[in-house]
Design a protein around this motif. Structure first.
Motif, PDB file in Angstrom:
ATOM      1  N   GLY A  92       4.963 -66.967 -94.874  1.00 13.20           N
ATOM      2  CA  GLY A  92       5.543 -68.004 -93.867  1.00 13.20           C
ATOM      3  C   GLY A  92       5.710 -69.264 -94.527  1.00 13.20           C
ATOM      4  O   GLY A  92       6.021 -69.280 -95.736  1.00 13.20           O
ATOM      5  N   ILE A 131       3.256 -71.976 -90.585  1.00 19.46           N
ATOM      6  CA  ILE A 131       4.598 -71.576 -89.815  1.00 19.46           C
ATOM      7  C   ILE A 131       4.763 -70.246 -90.022  1.00 19.46           C
ATOM      8  O   ILE A 131       5.163 -69.692 -91.312  1.00 19.46           O
ATOM      9  CB  ILE A 131       5.656 -72.415 -89.978  1.00 19.46           C
ATOM     10  CG1 ILE A 131       5.600 -74.034 -89.809  1.00 19.46           C
ATOM     11  CG2 ILE A 131       7.106 -71.854 -89.275  1.00 19.46           C
ATOM     12  CD1 ILE A 131       6.708 -74.820 -90.695  1.00 19.46           C
ATOM     13  N   GLU A 134       8.925 -65.407 -89.171  1.00 23.74           N
ATOM     14  CA  GLU A 134       9.607 -65.113 -87.950  1.00 23.74           C
ATOM     15  C   GLU A 134      10.006 -66.483 -87.203  1.00 23.74           C
ATOM     16  O   GLU A 134      11.386 -66.603 -86.595  1.00 23.74           O
ATOM     17  CB  GLU A 134       9.171 -64.120 -87.000  1.00 23.74           C
ATOM     18  CG  GLU A 134       7.594 -64.476 -86.302  1.00 23.74           C
ATOM     19  CD  GLU A 134       6.617 -64.058 -87.183  1.00 23.74           C
ATOM     20  OE1 GLU A 134       5.490 -63.867 -86.515  1.00 23.74           O
ATOM     21  OE2 GLU A 134       6.686 -63.675 -88.390  1.00 23.74           O
ATOM     22  N   ARG A 135       9.369 -67.754 -87.752  1.00 21.47           N
ATOM     23  CA  ARG A 135       9.820 -68.825 -86.809  1.00 21.47           C
ATOM     24  C   ARG A 135      11.018 -69.443 -87.415  1.00 21.47           C
ATOM     25  O   ARG A 135      11.662 -70.423 -86.896  1.00 21.47           O
ATOM     26  CB  ARG A 135       8.562 -69.780 -86.554  1.00 21.47           C
ATOM     27  CG  ARG A 135       7.810 -69.375 -85.633  1.00 21.47           C
ATOM     28  CD  ARG A 135       7.037 -70.262 -84.799  1.00 21.47           C
ATOM     29  NE  ARG A 135       7.548 -71.496 -84.245  1.00 21.47           N
ATOM     30  CZ  ARG A 135       7.167 -72.711 -84.101  1.00 21.47           C
ATOM     31  NH1 ARG A 135       5.807 -73.116 -84.685  1.00 21.47           N
ATOM     32  NH2 ARG A 135       7.727 -73.499 -83.591  1.00 21.47           N
ATOM     33  N   ARG A 137      14.058 -68.385 -89.442  1.00 21.41           N
ATOM     34  CA  ARG A 137      15.006 -67.277 -89.749  1.00 21.41           C
ATOM     35  C   ARG A 137      15.712 -67.272 -91.067  1.00 21.41           C
ATOM     36  O   ARG A 137      15.839 -66.307 -91.729  1.00 21.41           O
ATOM     37  CB  ARG A 137      15.866 -66.687 -88.451  1.00 21.41           C
ATOM     38  CG  ARG A 137      15.179 -66.437 -87.313  1.00 21.41           C
ATOM     39  CD  ARG A 137      15.952 -65.817 -86.078  1.00 21.41           C
ATOM     40  NE  ARG A 137      15.157 -65.437 -85.232  1.00 21.41           N
ATOM     41  CZ  ARG A 137      14.126 -64.385 -84.845  1.00 21.41           C
ATOM     42  NH1 ARG A 137      14.335 -63.617 -85.786  1.00 21.41           N
ATOM     43  NH2 ARG A 137      13.688 -64.215 -83.867  1.00 21.41           N
ATOM     44  N   ASP A 207      12.972 -78.622 -84.661  1.00 20.32           N
ATOM     45  CA  ASP A 207      12.934 -77.593 -83.577  1.00 20.32           C
ATOM     46  C   ASP A 207      11.621 -76.688 -84.105  1.00 20.32           C
ATOM     47  O   ASP A 207      11.330 -75.685 -83.228  1.00 20.32           O
ATOM     48  CB  ASP A 207      13.995 -76.865 -83.306  1.00 20.32           C
ATOM     49  CG  ASP A 207      15.318 -77.460 -82.793  1.00 20.32           C
ATOM     50  OD1 ASP A 207      14.864 -78.707 -82.120  1.00 20.32           O
ATOM     51  OD2 ASP A 207      16.345 -77.252 -83.376  1.00 20.32           O
ATOM     52  N   VAL A 208      10.861 -76.916 -84.983  1.00 22.96           N
ATOM     53  CA  VAL A 208       9.779 -76.093 -85.437  1.00 22.96           C
ATOM     54  C   VAL A 208       8.337 -76.629 -85.399  1.00 22.96           C
ATOM     55  O   VAL A 208       7.447 -76.261 -85.017  1.00 22.96           O
ATOM     56  CB  VAL A 208      10.190 -75.474 -86.978  1.00 22.96           C
ATOM     57  CG1 VAL A 208       9.055 -74.564 -87.343  1.00 22.96           C
ATOM     58  CG2 VAL A 208      11.322 -74.771 -86.898  1.00 22.96           C
TER      59      VAL A 208
END
Length: 220
Positions: A92, A131, A134-135, A137, A207-208
């Motif tokens: 991640g 994180i 998969e968050r 891409r 956005d994360v």
């Protein structure tokens, strides 16, 4: 993966491998040559600091700079990892700051000395929450931003990195075996600037995730 909790990698990860000058605009703003191969340096795990704790300005610097970066958290160990397999080793990401004592770095560079005092001090690596892979891409197209006291200082995209994440993983692992829990800092976009005691830093990945740190002066 082992039983160790990768989402708290900062508690047990053994090393932080940092890539310098990985954005051409940042290299230029510091009047450095654009590198033809990655510039690497290390931070110890004692550099980690998480939200709720302050960034401490070392007593020996008068010019502490922020550098916002995408951090890559290694989930599977490897040596001499081919680029084609590199992303299989990623667990991640984390949003990170590479706090830099710029006056000390300039002094070290002028004397041909390592950057350790400028880069490796306690609290020099603030990190966000973990994180999951998969968050994000496409880590090669992530927007990073940083504000100091609500003023935007850095805004950039990992699409502008000179060396891609798979390339960095492969390159580093040829020299330094990567272990589970290691963190790779992938470089900072332009806009680095000084911070002072009592400043508040906010940083985010669009956005994360976002994070907030206060700056304090070490008192002894």
């Amino acid at each position: 993966m082992t039983a160790r909790n990768i989402s708290r990698f900062w508690e047990w990860g053994r090393k932080i491998i940092c890539v310098g000058r990985n954005y051409a605009d940042h290299a230029k703003e510091l009047k450095n040559a654009i590198p033809s191969e990655p510039v690497l340096f290390l931070k110890p795990p004692s550099a980690y600091v998480t939200e709720g704790f302050p960034i401490l300005v070392p007593l020996y610097t008068n010019n502490l700079h922020h550098e916002v970066e995408l951090g890559v958290v290694i989930g599977k160990a490897g040596t001499s990892i081919p680029q084609s397999d590199a992303m299989d080793h990623v667990a991640g990401y984390a949003l990170c700051l590479d706090m830099t004592a710029r006056d000390i770095q300039d002094e070290c560079k002028s004397k041909g000395l390592p950057w350790t005092l400028a880069k490796a001090f306690n609290t020099s690596c603030p990190v966000s929450e973990f994180i999951p892979k998969e968050r994000i891409r496409d880590p090669g197209n992530v927007r990073l931003w940083l504000k100091v006291n609500d003023q935007l200082r850095q805004s950039g995209c990992t699409a502008h990195m000179i060396f891609s994440i798979p390339y960095l993983i492969s390159y580093i692992s040829e020299v330094i075996s990567l272990e589970e829990g290691d963190l790779i800092l992938t470089g900072t976009p332009k806009g680095v600037s000084a911070v002072q005691e009592h400043d508040e830093l906010q940083a985010g990945i669009e956005d994360v995730v976002s994070m907030r740190f206060k700056v304090a002066r070490k008192d002894h």
